[in-house]
Structure formats: structure tokens, C-alpha cells
Design a protein around this motif. Structure first.
Motif, PDB file in Angstrom:
ATOM      1  N   MET A 101      -0.489   6.011   0.027  1.00  0.00           N
ATOM      2  CA  MET A 101      -1.189   5.063  -0.790  1.00  0.00           C
ATOM      3  C   MET A 101      -2.382   4.407  -0.428  1.00  0.00           C
ATOM      4  O   MET A 101      -2.677   4.382   0.740  1.00  0.00           O
ATOM      5  CB  MET A 101      -0.219   3.647  -1.009  1.00  0.00           C
ATOM      6  CG  MET A 101       1.237   4.094  -1.090  1.00  0.00           C
ATOM      7  SD  MET A 101       1.792   4.353  -2.778  1.00  0.00           S
ATOM      8  CE  MET A 101       1.540   2.902  -3.669  1.00  0.00           C
ATOM      9  N   ASP A 149      -4.932   1.365  -1.606  1.00  0.00           N
ATOM     10  CA  ASP A 149      -5.134  -0.064  -2.609  1.00  0.00           C
ATOM     11  C   ASP A 149      -4.065   0.196  -3.704  1.00  0.00           C
ATOM     12  O   ASP A 149      -4.431   0.010  -4.811  1.00  0.00           O
ATOM     13  CB  ASP A 149      -6.479   0.163  -3.058  1.00  0.00           C
ATOM     14  CG  ASP A 149      -7.524  -0.147  -2.179  1.00  0.00           C
ATOM     15  OD1 ASP A 149      -7.136  -0.602  -1.065  1.00  0.00           O
ATOM     16  OD2 ASP A 149      -8.493   0.337  -2.198  1.00  0.00           O
ATOM     17  N   LYS A 151      -2.282   2.524  -4.858  1.00  0.00           N
ATOM     18  CA  LYS A 151      -2.180   3.505  -5.865  1.00  0.00           C
ATOM     19  C   LYS A 151      -1.644   4.940  -4.959  1.00  0.00           C
ATOM     20  O   LYS A 151      -2.215   4.951  -3.868  1.00  0.00           O
ATOM     21  CB  LYS A 151      -3.280   3.932  -6.570  1.00  0.00           C
ATOM     22  CG  LYS A 151      -3.699   3.030  -7.600  1.00  0.00           C
ATOM     23  CD  LYS A 151      -4.735   3.259  -8.480  1.00  0.00           C
ATOM     24  CE  LYS A 151      -5.134   2.350  -9.535  1.00  0.00           C
ATOM     25  NZ  LYS A 151      -6.803   2.211  -9.719  1.00  0.00           N
ATOM     26  N   GLU A 152      -0.884   5.648  -5.552  1.00  0.00           N
ATOM     27  CA  GLU A 152      -0.304   6.948  -4.720  1.00  0.00           C
ATOM     28  C   GLU A 152      -1.622   7.684  -4.565  1.00  0.00           C
ATOM     29  O   GLU A 152      -2.481   7.943  -5.163  1.00  0.00           O
ATOM     30  CB  GLU A 152       0.559   7.504  -5.593  1.00  0.00           C
ATOM     31  CG  GLU A 152       1.989   7.402  -5.254  1.00  0.00           C
ATOM     32  CD  GLU A 152       3.076   8.424  -5.992  1.00  0.00           C
ATOM     33  OE1 GLU A 152       2.754   9.559  -5.746  1.00  0.00           O
ATOM     34  OE2 GLU A 152       4.091   7.865  -6.523  1.00  0.00           O
ATOM     35  N   SER A 153      -1.673   8.355  -3.321  1.00  0.00           N
ATOM     36  CA  SER A 153      -2.711   9.133  -3.072  1.00  0.00           C
ATOM     37  C   SER A 153      -2.028  10.584  -2.250  1.00  0.00           C
ATOM     38  O   SER A 153      -0.998  10.401  -1.829  1.00  0.00           O
ATOM     39  CB  SER A 153      -3.687   8.427  -2.141  1.00  0.00           C
ATOM     40  OG  SER A 153      -3.485   8.526  -0.813  1.00  0.00           O
TER      41      SER A 153
END
Lengths: 485, 384
Positions: free
Chosen positions: A61, A63, A65-67
Motif C-alpha cells: 500500500m 498512502d 491505496k493498493e500498490s
């Protein structure tokens, strides 16, 4: 082969219990018994039996959000460049990943804290014995065993070792919080009486433990008891590779987790990077720990599991599950135990991170060789290291602060659900409170009230034991008032 | 042409399989042929971890079957769970086969789709205990061991340098080593409950050490053997009368040894101390649940009687979990020993369970796991 079978080690404590993790075609996990494992003969405690639920996969993640892992590593590099960073790795992962984490620390000009603050307060010459105690097999040939842990709850695979010692003629004295069935004597005595009352000598073994919330004075007291009586000693530890990380990080000046949390609260620590170490799980008061972590500018989590800290992190770098990693662990008796997994996602991520921060590229084989050179030569074959230090100045002991006591155990360290939502009290407490069948005890502290079921144990008046983290607890001991509900 | 009841001696036609596999590689070749010719979709093989341990895996790869050689001392495993929902063939010791049949009785697997190649068993040994025994009793480095056998009451180890060392099983077991406790009183040594009953007992003359004695127990056994012969993977010939007699004699010796040891292993408990005995034996239980998880005849799943009435918060002197299990398994316990193997407190659960199961099963002339049509004496009413 349909599915996979991994040879690995239980992450519940530092015993080094071997097991198989089976992964079927759909990815479902099951635990199987590794009967050739010398530490446990394939036997597992209730935490080990529930391990399939433990391996909750982490997701990278940035911030919130999935990454991808790559993007998370890049974002972490950007945040860490030039920052004053504190790093925490308690030993919930392999030696090789721990060493890679140390290399990242080198690149940042800092050190990895193992979270065991007690180490920095002990003379260097005590370390070998605190790190690697008497072998598990040698427990069985002790003539007398003094227990300062509750093996049934805290380190269950010790039970069979102690019972084997009894069959071989040993006597067992427990100095704990409740009567233990396997103990010949259960004593609730003042620490000053240990030397004269416990009947220890050079054929005796002391079994205690060290964890992030241990009072350093208590560890020194245990060491002094061993020195004065010539008894051998074994310090159990709650993390699978606590011994490995201690040996790899020794001499770097360790901060305990409470100290780190204090630093965050005071504002002296603004950036924290953790490696498979969740302060919310590790601190006795989860809510307070979570509140503390909100004060950080940067919280970067490198983890193979999904834990509460992942939710709060600015960046999560997800690694593969522990059982799938290439790498090794060192158990409490100094045995090097190898995973059969071959994945190096975590190491590769830390290699990129180290390079982005000006360090060198890392590879698994190089790290593994480094592990073999730095710690295994000394500890390949378990061998008790006689205490080489002088009797220690204990200093002021931390005063017992409460009547509600945490019986730390693997479920508690990982804050995982178990059939343990009750407290233990003695019959006098039950009578005093007028607790009837099916009644509950209301426990009230400064932080609120919780109603708990209870089990009756033979234990000292007024004490309340719990093997589950409770929202009313503020430390490993907490002052609570009680009433029947 | 193979018939039910045939007693044969055979071996793998592939020289490499014959050499590597135990006793001529017949079992390996039969399993490989079953997969190769589509008799089954999967085969359970024992993945070699080290000389002292193997774990079952499922494969659909013939080469993987041919490469499997198992391990010297594989202790019993719950094979049925690998057969659930599959058309599968598997090697099995007599107690493994008993467990599979008990699971079939409980509709957990379909025996029509499960082919069991039985292996004679004089007893299995715990890997760690065996390693310690090799050092203490045989003066052999465990790493040097390449083979093991039981013959004439002796346990024989073969080493890399071609040497053999034999010690009487009695002597080993007196010293606390040797076979697992449950194997010592076991009296089912030839897997007559499987589809084929295979082993090296009765293999004599030139074929000794390089062929397998095989008894065809039922139609599925016929299919397995004919399939392997058709595939060109095995050669068989009728066993001689002498070979049949020797096999029977070895079996008699082993069965008698088991019966004799039973008296020694189960000393009488005085009536007045009986409850205290069981309470004391169970007192160190840490409630891990491993004994239920590993039990190869248990088909209850998570929602079961023994767990429903048990909680860690209970203050009973002896847990409801154990009391329910002691009764519930009375007619189905096969004394495989797995519950004792995995108990972290070393509670001799199999022995405790057997104190209930053996007399109950004998009184009703019932042995679990022998025939899928035998109804357990305490079987509850089937509602249709």
C-alpha cells in the motif's frame, strides 16, 4: 505434485517447532506434522494447530491505496532519504531478511532495534547465555527445574520436556502466578527468598523468559540466581527468530518497544520502519499504541502478514508468507532451522530499498552465507554457554503495578482470537465477589470496564490472570477493581 | 489372468524402478501403471524428506510416482483426506487402510474410486527416536543408513558401506527405542483389508530382496495387477507353497509378539484408582486439539460432540473433550497411534483410548477398518 508442501518453523515462539504447511490447488492452507523435527517431534501447541489462520497475506500500500511492491519500495525510499529513522525488527522473520533489514539500516546510518530493551542493560558477556540457553534435550536430564514461566499457557512445548525430566527423577518447583499440575511445589515467595527457598544447584535448570515488556531488573535477578546457585538457565523468547536477530544485531544499542513508543510520544521519533513487528500487537495496550503511532510523520511497514499496523501505515511493503520464504531461523537452543521455501520477494524489496538509499545490492545467497559466517559457526550444535558475568547490580525493581496480570502467549503476541475470553481467579475471589454459576466479573481500570467469564484456579488471593489482551489493561500488570455482574 | 485370492511374487520390469523401489519396486510400478492407464486420476505417494521421514503428496505425474521411494520409517498418516473427491490409488500400511475404510463407512470417500495397495508392516518407528537409537544402540551415524528390515524378531539396519547390524526388537524396546508403542500390540501385520496385500515376507531364493509377495484381496486388486501387467510395468508368477508358508509363519510370529506385548502394555488398573488414573493421565492436556485433527477415523469435522461441550473456561476435573472422545471412538479406534504421536504433552492417548476400544470391539467380535460393509456396533440410526 498437486499443491505445495513447505517445511517451515512455527512463528509462535522461539522453540523452533518444525511443521509442514500444505497449500492446495486453491491456495487453502493446512498444517501437517513434521515428525523428524528434533525440537518438537512434530508436536504442536494450540497456536501451531491454528497456524493456517495466522498467515493472513499482506498487501502493498502507498498512502492507503493498493500498490505494487516496486511502487511501495520507491515511495518508501523517497520518504526515508535524509530522514532520522528508527527501525524495529523483533525477529518474526528469517535471519536473511533480518540481515537485509540491517543493511537498509546501515544505508540510513542507523541500527535495527530488536525491541528487547533489556539487552542494552546487560553486560556483553551475559549475551551468549541469555541468547542461547540450555538445550531442550538437557532439560530432560536436569535434577531440579525452577519454572518462572507457565509452560501450559506460554510455551506449551516445554511441558513434555519437563514431564520427561520428572520421569527421569527431576523435581519441579514453580514460581509463578498459579499452581501448575506438573510442579511438585508451587511457591509464591518474595524474590529475595529464591536463592534460599528453591533448592537449586549445579544440576538444576532455571526456565524464565525475555520479551519486549520484561523488566530488565527481573532478567538480572534470574541471572544472579543462576550465578549464585550454579544452576543453568534458559530464557524462552516469544518470537521465532528472536535469538537470530539478537546475534545479528548485538552490540548496536537496543531500544525496547516501550522506549520507542515513548520516543514517538515525546516527538523524538518521527519516522518508524518495522519489519514483521506490529507495535499495536506487541504493546500491552493496543489502543494506546495505535494512538501513539498516529503521531509519526512516516510509518513504513515491511510485513508478510496483515496486522493492525498495516492499516495505519503510510507505506506497506508486502512480502511473501513466512513459510514460503527462503531463509533460516535460530531457535532458543541455537539450532539453525531452514525453510524449504525459495521465495525472496522480501529480500529483493529490501535490496532495492538499500540501493535507493545508497547501499549495496543484496542477494539471498550472499545474505545466507553472511548468516552462516556470523552466527552459525558459534551455534551450529547446541551447547550451553556458562554464564561469564559477575553478579549483577539489580538496581530498583519495577514495582508490581496491578492485580490484573498478562500471561503472555503466542495468541497474545499476535493479538489473535482464541477460546480464551475469560480470566483466572481463585475460589476466595469467587466467594468474595459472590460469583454464581454463569456470572461474569466486571474489570474496571482507568480506561474503562470489561465483563469477563472466569475460571477458578489455585492461585494467590486477589490476582486476576488473563491469556487474552484486554481493553482495560494498560501494561503487563494493571490495577483493576472487580465486581460481579 | 489374475484372480481374487491369488498369491503371487512379482517385480517392476524397469530395472531402475526395481533397484530403487523396496522389494523389487512392484508397488511403485502398480501405482504408476494405474495413473498411466487412467485407472485413477491421481496417486498418493510418499515424498522423501529424509531417510527417516516422508510426507504424502498427491500427484498426476507418472514420473513423480516412479521417482518416489518413500522413507524407511514412515509413520501412519491420514491418507483418506487425500482421497476425498478424487479417483486415486495409494500405498497403505494395514492401519492406514483401516482408516480409509472407516472414512468410507462415514461417506467421506468413495471406495469404488479408491485403490489401496497394502504394505506389510511389522511396526513403524518415530524418526527422531530412530536417530537416537541408531547412535545409542547401533553405533551407526543416522546419515549412513540406507535400508532397514525386520527379520526373525530383529531390527536390521543397512549402511552405505554395505554392512548390516541387527538387534533384537525386545532389547530395543526394553531400552525405550524401537517401534512406536501402538505398533507393539498391533496384530494386523498383513493388509488383508486392502485391495492388494504386498510385502517381502515369503520372497525367497533368487528373488529375495528384489521382488514382492502380493496377495490379491478383491476385484479392485485384480484390476490393479492386470492393469500393471497390461502396461508392461510388472512381471508376476505364482508364489510357491514354501513361499506362502514362510509368509504365514513370519506373520504368525509378528502377531503373537503383538498379543504377548498387549498384556505388558496394558497392566490392570485397580477399580478404586480408575477415575484418578484417567484424570491424572489427561491432566497435562493443553487443549491443542491435535489428537482430533490427526485422528484418521474421525469424520466429525469442526462441529463435533467432543468440542461442542468443551471450553477452556471449564473447571471440570477431566475435560469433556477427552471423555466424549474416549466413548465416541470406542468402536472405531484402530489404535494407529497418531494421537499419541502428535500430543505435545506426551499423553499416551492411544493407550488410554485402547483401554476402552479393545474390550468393546472384542466383545462384539468387531474390528474396525476391515470391511466397508461391517457396521460399527455402536453405529447410530441412519435417518432416510
Amino acid at each position: 505434485m498437486i499443491g505445495n508442501v513447505y517445511q517451515t518453523v512455527c512463528p509462535g515462539c522461539n522453540m523452533g517447532c518444525g511443521l509442514y504447511i500444505r497449500e492446495d490447488e486453491e491456495g487453502a492452507l493446512a498444517v501437517d506434522f513434521m515428525k523428524s523435527s528434533p525440537a518438537n517431534l512434530g508436536k504442536l501447541c494450540r497456536f501451531g494447530m491454528k497456524l493456517a489462520h495466522h498467515y493472513s497475506k499482506a498487501t502493498s500500500m502507498v498512502d492507503g491505496k493498493e500498490s505494487s511492491v516496486e511502487d511501495a519500495v520507491k515511495a518508501a525510499s523517497d520518504k526515508l532519504k535524509g530522514a532520522d529513522v528508527t527501525m524495529l525488527g523483533v525477529g518474526n522473520t528469517t535471519n536473511e531478511e533480518s540481515l537485509a533489514f540491517s543493511k537498509v539500516a546501515d544505508a540510513l546510518g542507523t541500527v535495527v532495534n530488536t525491541g528487547m530493551g533489556v539487552y542494552s542493560e546487560l553486560p556483553t558477556e551475559c549475551h551468549p547465555t541469555v541468547g542461547v540457553g540450555i538445550t531442550l534435550d538437557d532439560i530432560e536430564s536436569a535434577k531440579r527445574i525452577a519454572l518462572f514461566v507457565d509452560p501450559y499457557v506460554q510455551y506449551p512445548l516445554l511441558v513434555r520436556r519437563i514431564l520427561a525430566a520428572k520421569k527421569n527423577g527431576a523435581s519441579v518447583v514453580s514460581v509463578g502466578w498459579r499452581d501448575l499440575h506438573l510442579a511438585d511445589e508451587n511457591k509464591y515467595i518474595d524474590p529475595d527468598m529464591y536463592e534460599s527457598e528453591l533448592g537449586l544447584d549445579s544440576e538444576s535448570v532455571i526456565i524464565a523468559d525475555v520479551h519486549p515488556n520484561t523488566d530488565p531488573g527481573w532478567v538480572k535477578r534470574m541471572l544472579n540466581l543462576a550465578l549464585k546457585t550454579q544452576a543453568k538457565i534458559l530464557f524462552m523468547k516469544p518470537f521465532v527468530n528472536a535469538t537470530g536477530v539478537d546475534l545479528l544485531c548485538k552490540g548496536t544499542g537496543q531500544k525496547g518497544i516501550p522506549e520507542i513508543m515513548e520516543g514517538i510520544n515525546e516527538g523524538s521519533i518521527k519516522t518508524l520502519v518495522t519489519l514483521d513487528s506490529d507495535p499495536i500487537e506487541l504493546m500491552p495496550d493496543s489502543d494506546a499504541a495505535a494512538a501513539t503511532l498516529t503521531k509519526l510523520d512516516n510509518l513504513i511497514v515491511i510485513s508478510s502478514r496483515y496486522g493492525p499496523v498495516n492499516k495505519m501505515a503510510d507505506i506497506v511493503i508486502a512480502t511473501e508468507p513466512l513459510y514460503a520464504k527462503a531463509g533460516s531461523f535460530m531457535n532458543v537452543e541455537g539450532q539453525l532451522l531452514n525453510n524449504s521455501g525459495e521465495s525472496t520477494t522480501g529480500i529483493d524489496a529490501m535490496s532495492t530499498l538499500a540501493q535507493n538509499l545508497g547501499g549495496e545490492a543484496l542477494d539471498y545467497q550472499g545474505l545466507h552465507n553472511n548468516v552462516l559466517e556470523s552466527i552459525v559457526q558459534k551455534f551450529t550444535k547446541p551447547n550451553y554457554k556458562e554464564l561469564a558475568c559477575e553478579v549483577l547490580d539489580i538496581g530498583p525493581m519495577e514495582e508490581k503495578k496491578g492485580n490484573l496480570i498478562y500471561l503472555y502467549n503466542p495468541f497474545m503476541w499476535f493479538d489473535e482470537p482464541d477460546d480464551n475470553d475469560f480470566v483466572m481467579v481463585n475460589m476466595n475471589t469467587v466467594n468474595k465477589l459472590g460469583l454464581g454459576k454463569g456470572a461474569m466479573i466486571a474489570l474496571t481500570s482507568d480506561t474503562g470496564t470489561v465483563n469477563m467469564r472466569y475460571r477458578v484456579e489455585d492461585m494467590p488471593d486477589g490476582l486476576i490472570l488473563t491469556a487474552k489482551k484486554l481493553p482495560v489493561a494498560t501494561g503487563w500488570t494493571t490495577i483493576v477493581s472487580t465486581e460481579a455482574v | 489372468m489374475v484372480n481374487v485370492g491369488d498369491m503371487l511374487v512379482g517385480y517392476a520390469t524397469d530395472e531402475d524402478v526395481r533397484k530403487r523401489g523396496a522389494s523389487g519396486g512392484l508397488v511403485t510400478a502398480v501405482l504408476a501403471a494405474a495413473l498411466e492407464k487412467g485407472l485413477v486420476e491421481n496417486v498418493v505417494v510418499m515424498k522423501h524428506i529424509n531417510e527417516f521421514e516422508a510426507v504424502p503428496i498427491i500427484t498426476d505425474d507418472v514420473d513423480e510416482v516412479l521417482a518416489s521411494t518413500g522413507s524407511l520409517h514412515s509413520v501412519p498418516v491420514n491418507l483418506a483426506k487425500y482421497a476425498m473427491g478424487r479417483k486415486v490409488a495409494m500405498p497403505a500400511k494395514p492401519c492406514d487402510a483401516q482408516a480409509v475404510i472407516e472414512q468410507a463407512k462415514r461417506d467421506m470417500i468413495d471406495l469404488d474410486n479408491t485403490y489401496i495397495v497394502g504394505l506389510n508392516c511389522g511396526g513403524s518407528m518415530h524418526p527422531v527416536t530412530t536417530k537416537k537409537m541408531l547412535v545409542a544402540m547401533y553405533d551407526i551415524d543416522p546419515e549412513d543408513v540406507v535400508g532397514e528390515d525386520i527379520e526373525k524378531g530383529k531390527l536390521i539396519f543397512k549402511t552405505k558401506n554395505g554392512e548390516e547390524k541387527a538387534i533384537a526388537i525386545d532389547e530395543l524396546e526394553e531400552a525405550g527405542y524401537g517401534r512406536r508403542e501402538s505398533c507393539r500390540f498391533c496384530t494386523l501385520k498383513i493388509p488383508v483389508n486392502a485391495d492388494l496385500a504386498c510385502g517381502n515376507w515369503g520372497v525367497i531364493g533368487d528373488l529375495a530382496g528384489s521382488a514382492t509377495f502380493c496377495q490379491v484381496m478383491n476385484d479392485k486388486g485384480v484390476k490393479l495387477l492386470e492393469n500393471a501387467i497390461d502396461a508392461g510395468r510388472i512381471k508376476v508368477e505364482p508364489a510357491s507353497d514354501k513361499a506362502i508358508a514362510i509368509r504365514a509363519k513370519v506373520n504368525d510370529v509378528m502377531v503373537n509378539l503383538g498379543s504377548t506385548l498387549e498384556e505388558k502394555i496394558f497392566p490392570e488398573i485397580p477399580d478404586e484408582g480408575r477415575i484418578q488414573f484417567y484424570m491424572e493421565q489427561m491432566a497435562d492436556c493443553i487443549d491443542c486439539g491435535a489428537c482430533k485433527e490427526v485422528c484418521p477415523v474421525c469424520a466429525c469435522g469442526e462441529d463435533s460432540k467432543c468440542t461442542m461441550f468443551h471450553s477452556l473456561v471449564d473447571n471440570y476435573k477431566m475435560s469433556m473433550y477427552h471423555m466424549i472422545r474416549l466413548l465416541h471412538l470406542t468402536d472405531s479406534c484402530i489404535a494407529c497411534g497418531q494421537c499419541s504421536d502428535v500430543c505435545p504433552s506426551d499423553i499416551p492417548i492411544t493407550l488410554l483410548q485402547s483401554r476402552f476400544a479393545i474390550p468393546a470391539q472384542r466383545r462384539r467380535e468387531y474390528t474396525p477398518g476391515m470391511n466397508v460393509d461391517d457396521v460399527p456396533p455402536f453405529f447410530e440410526v441412519i435417518l432416510k
